[in-house]
Design an enzyme around this catalytic site. Structure first.
Site, mmCIF file in Angstrom:
data_model
loop_
_atom_site.group_PDB
_atom_site.id
_atom_site.type_symbol
_atom_site.label_atom_id
_atom_site.label_comp_id
_atom_site.label_asym_id
_atom_site.label_seq_id
_atom_site.Cartn_x
_atom_site.Cartn_y
_atom_site.Cartn_z
ATOM 1 N N GLN A 223 -4.154 -1.493 9.555
ATOM 2 C CA GLN A 223 -4.312 -2.773 9.065
ATOM 3 C C GLN A 223 -4.801 -3.722 9.966
ATOM 4 O O GLN A 223 -4.469 -3.883 10.976
ATOM 5 C CB GLN A 223 -2.879 -2.950 8.833
ATOM 6 C CG GLN A 223 -2.542 -4.522 8.079
ATOM 7 C CD GLN A 223 -3.286 -4.449 6.563
ATOM 8 O OE1 GLN A 223 -3.284 -3.649 5.662
ATOM 9 N NE2 GLN A 223 -4.100 -5.572 6.223
ATOM 10 N N LYS B 9 0.780 -1.142 0.198
ATOM 11 C CA LYS B 9 -0.148 0.026 -0.086
ATOM 12 C C LYS B 9 0.866 1.247 0.058
ATOM 13 O O LYS B 9 0.680 2.223 -0.842
ATOM 14 C CB LYS B 9 -0.852 -0.134 1.220
ATOM 15 C CG LYS B 9 -2.060 -0.805 0.938
ATOM 16 C CD LYS B 9 -2.701 -1.418 2.432
ATOM 17 C CE LYS B 9 -3.694 -2.468 1.995
ATOM 18 N NZ LYS B 9 -4.558 -2.646 3.195
ATOM 19 N N ASP C 271 -11.215 2.873 3.785
ATOM 20 C CA ASP C 271 -11.428 1.861 3.762
ATOM 21 C C ASP C 271 -12.765 1.586 3.649
ATOM 22 O O ASP C 271 -13.256 0.266 3.174
ATOM 23 C CB ASP C 271 -11.068 0.922 4.890
ATOM 24 C CG ASP C 271 -9.747 0.184 4.599
ATOM 25 O OD1 ASP C 271 -9.246 -0.127 3.366
ATOM 26 O OD2 ASP C 271 -8.918 -0.242 5.573
#
Ligand code: NAP
Length: 285
Positions: A97, A53, A120
């Site tokens: 994460q 990422k 997200d």
């Protein structure tokens, strides 16, 4: 029929080039887009995801801040850090994460991220926005699947789509996005007695289970589009999806491979959401 392989790497390159252009334009206006990525603990798979990422950000001209914390980080300290990033005008997207160490409640953490920075799309508010058809961030994996389907040029209007899996991060938002695109949607799960009965009627199948060979050629309608979200290992230890590629590619019209299908699109849509967040913030200055 041999299915056309939908190349997620090629589509990603195209979309990331657009992201890079938008990032350069924002930077030129004095509003460089920024993403904060937080990793807590030493899970090796998470470390790889996070590295990918951060690299994707660098390659696309998106400023990224990577914060790595020891697994002993307290929940309070993590929430404090998120509050600081919420208030930081140089950061437009915040990604924590998953999974987190057991002593940290992931729901509390997700809900602590400002909705305007929830790139997200995992928060309850973001999920509600998606359900209500309001502007908001779509979870990256299903959003990427929609782009892969779009790339086939086949309209979803009036088509029957079957989603296998009902997780909050993939299956459920996938079904909502397909519904928004005017497909008729069926959601299957571990309690569905005859999966093939449903998938054989589908013009589009999205498999998001996490079990290889869940979908085989005899379960697919000729000419269907098949999107394989699953990430598994075969007996030789190689990556594979939920779909038996060989038998399904003999029946479907379009099929995503694993690797090289949904995987690269997930990171790409994170960049797209971050750009969207930065553009919205720039409009409010
Ligand atoms: P998850 O939370 O474990 O959900 C799996 C879903 O599959 C559940 O809804 C489960 O039903 C259903 N299921 C399990 N066995 C089934 C069966 N035999 N028949 C029908 N449905 C069945 O997993 P997830 O997070 O949604 O992820 C799914 C897969 O996608 C995993 O392999 C994951 O690694 C992969 N993934 C890939 C990406 C990517 O970027 N490529 C991103 C995210 C996830 P119940 O609800 O009844 O338990």
């Amino acid at each position: 029929m041999t299915a056309q392989v939908i190349d997620g790497n090629a589509l990603s390159r195209q979309l990331r080039a657009e992201v890079a252009q938008r990032a350069a334009a924002l930077t030129a206006q004095g509003h460089p887009p920024g993403l904060a990525v937080i990793l807590v603990g030493d899970d090796p798979a998470s470390a790889v995801y996070v590295r990918n990422k951060v690299k994707a950000c660098q390659d696309s001209g998106v400023h990224s801040v990577f914060e790595k914390y020891d697994a002993s980080l307290t929940e309070a300290a993590l929430l404090e850090r998120i509050a600081a990033l919420n208030a930081d005008p140089t950061i437009h997207g915040i990604l924590v994460q998953m999974p987190l160490p057991k002593h940290i409640d992931p729901h509390k953490v997700i809900e602590a991220i400002a909705t305007a920075k929830d790139v997200d799309g995992y928060s309850v508010l973001s999920a509600g926005e998606l359900m209500a058809g309001l502007e908001g961030f779509r979870p990256c994996t299903p959003y990427g699947c929609m782009k892969l389907i779009e790339s086939t040029g086949v309209s979803l209007k009036g088509k029957h789509a079957v989603v296998i899996g009902r997780s909050n991060t993939v299956g459920k938002p996938m079904a909502l996005l397909l519904l928004q695109a005017n497909a008729t949607v069926t959601i299957c799960h571990s309690g569905t007695p005859d999966l093939g009965y449903h998938t054989r009627q589908a013009d589009v199948v999205v498999a998001a289970v996490g079990r290889r060979n869940t979908l085989t050629g005899d379960m697919v309608k000729p000419g269907a589009i098949v999107i394989d979200v699953g990430i598994n290992r075969n007996d030789e230890g190689k990556l594979c999806g939920d779909v038996d590629f060989a038998s399904v590619s003999a029946v479907a019209s379009h099929l995503t491979p694993v690797p090289g299908g949904v995987g690269p699109m997930t990171i790409t849509m994170l960049l797209v959401n971050t750009l969207e967040a930065a553009e919205r913030a720039a409009r409010q200055v």
